[in-house]
Scaffold this motif. Sequence first.
Motif, PDB file in Angstrom:
ATOM      1  N   MET A 210       0.819  -1.207   0.000  1.00  0.00           N
ATOM      2  CA  MET A 210       0.000   0.000   0.000  1.00  0.00           C
ATOM      3  C   MET A 210       0.857   1.263   0.000  1.00  0.00           C
ATOM      4  O   MET A 210       0.522   2.249  -0.666  1.00  0.00           O
ATOM      5  N   HIS A 211       1.970   1.239   0.714  1.00  0.00           N
ATOM      6  CA  HIS A 211       2.851   2.405   0.693  1.00  0.00           C
ATOM      7  C   HIS A 211       3.387   2.654  -0.719  1.00  0.00           C
ATOM      8  O   HIS A 211       3.480   3.799  -1.169  1.00  0.00           O
ATOM      9  N   ARG A 212       3.728   1.579  -1.434  1.00  0.00           N
ATOM     10  CA  ARG A 212       4.213   1.748  -2.800  1.00  0.00           C
ATOM     11  C   ARG A 212       3.112   2.291  -3.707  1.00  0.00           C
ATOM     12  O   ARG A 212       3.346   3.163  -4.545  1.00  0.00           O
ATOM     13  N   ALA A 213       1.890   1.747  -3.525  1.00  0.00           N
ATOM     14  CA  ALA A 213       0.784   2.194  -4.374  1.00  0.00           C
ATOM     15  C   ALA A 213       0.429   3.654  -4.089  1.00  0.00           C
ATOM     16  O   ALA A 213       0.178   4.442  -5.019  1.00  0.00           O
ATOM     17  N   ILE A 214       0.396   4.033  -2.836  1.00  0.00           N
ATOM     18  CA  ILE A 214       0.089   5.423  -2.476  1.00  0.00           C
ATOM     19  C   ILE A 214       1.142   6.362  -3.051  1.00  0.00           C
ATOM     20  O   ILE A 214       0.827   7.433  -3.584  1.00  0.00           O
ATOM     21  N   ALA A 215       2.415   5.942  -2.973  1.00  0.00           N
ATOM     22  CA  ALA A 215       3.487   6.777  -3.523  1.00  0.00           C
ATOM     23  C   ALA A 215       3.383   6.902  -5.038  1.00  0.00           C
ATOM     24  O   ALA A 215       3.775   7.928  -5.610  1.00  0.00           O
ATOM     25  N   ALA A 216       2.829   5.876  -5.696  1.00  0.00           N
ATOM     26  CA  ALA A 216       2.696   5.901  -7.158  1.00  0.00           C
ATOM     27  C   ALA A 216       1.564   6.807  -7.623  1.00  0.00           C
ATOM     28  O   ALA A 216       1.497   7.152  -8.814  1.00  0.00           O
ATOM     29  N   GLY A 217       0.669   7.190  -6.728  1.00  0.00           N
ATOM     30  CA  GLY A 217      -0.414   8.100  -7.087  1.00  0.00           C
ATOM     31  C   GLY A 217      -1.723   7.386  -7.380  1.00  0.00           C
ATOM     32  O   GLY A 217      -1.924   6.230  -6.991  1.00  0.00           O
ATOM     33  N   GLU A 218      -2.599   8.065  -8.078  1.00  0.00           N
ATOM     34  CA  GLU A 218      -3.950   7.570  -8.338  1.00  0.00           C
ATOM     35  C   GLU A 218      -4.248   7.642  -9.831  1.00  0.00           C
ATOM     36  O   GLU A 218      -3.825   8.585 -10.502  1.00  0.00           O
ATOM     37  N   CYS A 219      -4.967   6.636 -10.334  1.00  0.00           N
ATOM     38  CA  CYS A 219      -5.267   6.611 -11.769  1.00  0.00           C
ATOM     39  C   CYS A 219      -6.693   6.138 -12.050  1.00  0.00           C
ATOM     40  O   CYS A 219      -6.901   5.294 -12.935  1.00  0.00           O
ATOM     41  N   PRO A 220      -7.696   6.628 -11.325  1.00  0.00           N
ATOM     42  CA  PRO A 220      -9.067   6.208 -11.630  1.00  0.00           C
ATOM     43  C   PRO A 220      -9.476   6.691 -13.016  1.00  0.00           C
ATOM     44  O   PRO A 220      -9.029   7.748 -13.470  1.00  0.00           O
ATOM     45  N   ARG A 221     -10.346   5.914 -13.671  1.00  0.00           N
ATOM     46  CA  ARG A 221     -10.775   6.270 -15.026  1.00  0.00           C
ATOM     47  C   ARG A 221     -12.274   6.514 -15.100  1.00  0.00           C
ATOM     48  O   ARG A 221     -12.714   7.533 -15.617  1.00  0.00           O
ATOM     49  N   GLN A 222     -13.044   5.564 -14.625  1.00  0.00           N
ATOM     50  CA  GLN A 222     -14.495   5.676 -14.697  1.00  0.00           C
ATOM     51  C   GLN A 222     -15.014   6.613 -13.605  1.00  0.00           C
ATOM     52  O   GLN A 222     -14.375   6.766 -12.554  1.00  0.00           O
ATOM     53  N   PRO A 223     -16.183   7.234 -13.818  1.00  0.00           N
ATOM     54  CA  PRO A 223     -16.728   8.143 -12.798  1.00  0.00           C
ATOM     55  C   PRO A 223     -16.847   7.508 -11.420  1.00  0.00           C
ATOM     56  O   PRO A 223     -16.534   8.150 -10.402  1.00  0.00           O
ATOM     57  N   GLU A 224     -17.269   6.245 -11.363  1.00  0.00           N
ATOM     58  CA  GLU A 224     -17.396   5.578 -10.064  1.00  0.00           C
ATOM     59  C   GLU A 224     -16.033   5.390  -9.409  1.00  0.00           C
ATOM     60  O   GLU A 224     -15.895   5.558  -8.188  1.00  0.00           O
ATOM     61  N   GLU A 225     -15.017   5.063 -10.207  1.00  0.00           N
ATOM     62  CA  GLU A 225     -13.670   4.921  -9.658  1.00  0.00           C
ATOM     63  C   GLU A 225     -13.160   6.257  -9.120  1.00  0.00           C
ATOM     64  O   GLU A 225     -12.556   6.312  -8.045  1.00  0.00           O
ATOM     65  N   ILE A 226     -13.409   7.326  -9.857  1.00  0.00           N
ATOM     66  CA  ILE A 226     -12.977   8.655  -9.419  1.00  0.00           C
ATOM     67  C   ILE A 226     -13.630   9.014  -8.086  1.00  0.00           C
ATOM     68  O   ILE A 226     -12.973   9.502  -7.159  1.00  0.00           O
TER      69      ILE A 226
END
Length: 255
Positions: A210-226
């Motif tokens: 999770m620390h690696r993923a949080i450091a990598a940022g966010e990439c939601p695409r669909q409105p629900e994901e956002i």
Amino acid sequence: MSADPPDEPFAFPVDDVELESVFGAGSPAEICAAVLTEARIVLPEVVTALDGELWGSDIVAALRSARIPAATVAAAAERSGTPEALAMLRVLGAVGPAGLGEEAAAAAGRLAAQGISEPGWAAALGSPAVGECWRYGDALGAHEAVTMSFRYGREAHVVSVLIDYAEGGAIRDIWVGAMADVLARTRALSAADPGMTFEMITPQDARARMHRAIAAGECPRQPEEISNVASRWAILRARVGQLPAQARGRPPRGR
């Protein structure tokens, strides 16, 4: 209050769209007054610590969007001096990011010292027991979902994060929901599809991922994901902070 089915995002009676509309305009003082008014409507629907934390996570999302300073929020709630204000400060103290969390917790302590009433669930905020963790993804390594389970008494819940390695390991979606049979169904899905992998992992491994993923940022695409990523941003970070750290000299497995 009950969770939606485990494969759906956890629903809360006041969604982030409503909070965005409440916080979307006006001065910081006006916005703080609006959220305190909203708190009087929301509080009757908050019956567990998890409900409160999800409410707090929604508030954090709206505050981030409106760029309201942490000190302004905490000070306005403390001046209000109502049970609703104290409840709001407690949930923000539990899931708020650095700055906001500390300001809110300190203000809540001062209000509580005045004898203002608090809901019964407030004492448990931010202290779930850590349970099992696992990862489930495609064999090619393009995506994986890391799921962490937690428990308040007999009530268990999961926080599941979809990681997109095509986007550098960034977070694509976040779900929070009742644990129910999520683990059993994930095992069954993996067994039925040779193109998918499943592995139980330690809480320490989950924290490192999770620390690696949080450091990598966010990439939601669909409105629900956002919407999910924005509204669950705060509770995810709070839960990751509750996972034990990796022992020194023992690097996490996998990615």
